[in-house]
Motif scaffolding. Sequence first.
Motif, PDB file in Angstrom:
ATOM      1  N   TYR A 246       0.635  -1.348   0.157  1.00  0.00           N
ATOM      2  CA  TYR A 246      -0.037   0.116   0.077  1.00  0.00           C
ATOM      3  C   TYR A 246       0.749   1.349  -0.082  1.00  0.00           C
ATOM      4  CZ  TYR A 246      -3.938  -3.162   1.158  1.00  0.00           C
ATOM      5  OH  TYR A 246      -4.633  -3.935   1.055  1.00  0.00           O
ATOM      6  N   VAL A 247       2.156   1.095   0.207  1.00  0.00           N
ATOM      7  CA  VAL A 247       2.974   2.202   0.431  1.00  0.00           C
ATOM      8  C   VAL A 247       4.043   2.176  -0.461  1.00  0.00           C
ATOM      9  CG1 VAL A 247       4.504   3.725   1.618  1.00  0.00           C
ATOM     10  CG2 VAL A 247       2.313   2.917   2.682  1.00  0.00           C
ATOM     11  N   VAL A 248       4.955   1.280  -0.379  1.00  0.00           N
ATOM     12  CA  VAL A 248       6.382   1.169  -1.231  1.00  0.00           C
ATOM     13  C   VAL A 248       6.124   0.840  -2.452  1.00  0.00           C
ATOM     14  CG1 VAL A 248       8.494  -0.237  -1.416  1.00  0.00           C
ATOM     15  CG2 VAL A 248       7.564   0.420   0.682  1.00  0.00           C
ATOM     16  N   VAL A 249       5.161   0.008  -3.130  1.00  0.00           N
ATOM     17  CA  VAL A 249       5.374  -0.217  -4.596  1.00  0.00           C
ATOM     18  C   VAL A 249       4.273   1.081  -5.346  1.00  0.00           C
ATOM     19  CG1 VAL A 249       4.219  -1.768  -6.367  1.00  0.00           C
ATOM     20  CG2 VAL A 249       5.343  -2.620  -4.387  1.00  0.00           C
ATOM     21  N   PRO A 250       3.260   1.377  -4.739  1.00  0.00           N
ATOM     22  CA  PRO A 250       2.709   2.801  -5.180  1.00  0.00           C
ATOM     23  C   PRO A 250       3.486   4.050  -5.353  1.00  0.00           C
ATOM     24  CG  PRO A 250       0.947   1.692  -3.374  1.00  0.00           C
ATOM     25  CD  PRO A 250       2.316   0.920  -3.470  1.00  0.00           C
ATOM     26  N   LEU A 251       4.290   4.311  -4.195  1.00  0.00           N
ATOM     27  CA  LEU A 251       5.411   5.198  -4.419  1.00  0.00           C
ATOM     28  C   LEU A 251       6.236   4.855  -5.504  1.00  0.00           C
ATOM     29  CD1 LEU A 251       6.757   6.088  -0.670  1.00  0.00           C
ATOM     30  CD2 LEU A 251       5.632   7.652  -2.713  1.00  0.00           C
ATOM     31  N   PHE A 252       6.723   3.683  -5.903  1.00  0.00           N
ATOM     32  CA  PHE A 252       7.537   3.311  -7.044  1.00  0.00           C
ATOM     33  C   PHE A 252       6.849   3.666  -8.256  1.00  0.00           C
ATOM     34  CE2 PHE A 252       8.741   0.356 -10.290  1.00  0.00           C
ATOM     35  CZ  PHE A 252      10.357   0.436 -10.380  1.00  0.00           C
TER      36      PHE A 252
END
Length: 631
Positions: free
Chosen positions: A310-316
Amino acid sequence: MGSTSAPMRFSGRTAWARNIQTPLRQFLLTETGGAVVLLAAAVAALVWVNVDASSYESVWQTDLSIQLGSRGVSLDLRGWVNSGLMTLFFFVVGLEARREFDLGELRERRRFALPLVASLAGMAVAVTIYLAFNAGRSSAAGWGVVMSTDTAFALGLLALVGPRFPDRLRAFMLTVVVVDDVVALIVIATVYTEALDIVPLLVAAALFAAVAAVRRFPVRPGVICALLGAAAWLALLESGVEPVVIGLALGLLAYAYPAPRPSLERATERFREFREQPTPELARLARLEIRTATSSNERLQHLFHPWTSYVVVPLFALANAGIEIDGGFLAQAFTSPITLGVLAGYVVGKPVGIFGGSWLVTRASGRRLRPPVGWAAIAGGGTIAGIGFTVALLVATLAFEGRQLEEAKVGILSAALAAALLTWLLFRATALLPRRTRIRALLGTAEPLVDLYIDVDPERDHIRGPVAAPVTVVEYGDFECPYCGMAEPVVRELLRDFADVRYVWRHLPLSDVHAHAQLAAEASEAAANQGSFWEFHDLLFRHQDALEADDLVGYADELGLDAERFADELREHAGAARVAEDVDSADLSGVSGTPTFFINGRRHQGAYDMATLSAAVRVAGAQAYAAVPSE
């Protein structure tokens, strides 16, 4: 596990699923939700860059330095996301791969061969197609872009556009994409490393070995391992190797195992000691016992998986998916060998390779190795593997720059859209097939792994329903467990709704938390000796709060049993040996809490509400139906 006090609210989940453990279904649920957030982040990146491209680039090119004395690390924000935060993503991928190896479909090692070959074949065909479009050009160096499938997008969209059953397709595809990620990271660490400094690389290897050693010390190694892992990441960064590889390597170190019943009993004892004497030392011991009852793999997944999804991959995605779109650029991109190679590699190469590799392994093994699902499901898994978003973008940023990078991004995004559409069309077409053909096309005829160690024996086991029914539901239960009491009416409703289901009760009295459970189990066996097991079973669940010896004898009298014989058998513990056999079989099957269900020998993971159990029974029944030869 049950509790000595009734819960405030029915959670509908076994203790094994309610608590910290995260089985495959929970992993896939998080991936599905994460895919929605990831899609939103990708759309946001496209909107942002096309509204104000200069601000988009200026934000992600902002330098961020961390200094400690004269030493430090300096990367731009995009670099911190791609090389830093994405290390956590690959750490979770490694954890889930290890869980599948220890507890999932891959615990029978020979089953690893088929998804391994399917993955390698999918990559090989995709790379070949890409190279065919880019032969003799400098862009041929970007062949690594088409290797990997995006875990979050592929599994998430498969849950949305794929068939209602089975989870086994998603488990199979999880293995395929993990192999993709491992190979892609090896390629990143070798092919796309321009300058290699051997000394920091050796330091990173030594630090990784130290992590492997520290895990075995009889102390809490979490902080030490985190510090050593961070140091290894810095060493890899200095060496020139893409440091995200350390995340996957560390994840693969974390063993997964079911909670052992002796550990749970020790945790109960420590908690009771703390309840009687609430001292800091006893509190520490109780926390330690509870931690050791669950594997580090599952604790770490529980901690990090929501953050990565919910945070790392969407930020990527937000940092890397931005492309300035105009008609002229798109017209040029779709004539570019980079865009066409990426698009064809994913949309054609992945499904052809995965389906073909699976078929070849099946034929070469004389059908001893078969996919866990039907061939239509394998084809759908192949088409959804054409979504190569996360790692594909990561490799593209390493292999290209400028205009070529933009063309690669167009190919990656176009392939994701086309792969999702093809998968949807394939499964919609499959839904039009006749029922038996459709079930075989989706479920196949391969024998599933059996988790129930001791088979059901009609001469010994307590059975409700048709003895020869195609679907068998086994419950390990405790007559004093409130969660078993909540599950009991669900089981009754299940038997009313499904005439082709047999239900088996096996004892697992949790004596460390339920003082009367063992005696109640023995009493039910005394009633069974007089042909009234199920009548007594139902009475016990109606009176879970009254299980003293006098109460039990009273229930026997209420049923018209020989009360004197019943009382003698209860006093002599005549049923103890029979109960102990069930407890031993529970241990052999890895059961530690109640209620735990098995459906056709397969452990039922998760909820035991009517809707979930009914769906599981329907899948088991459909599989049994498909396995019957057509007349």
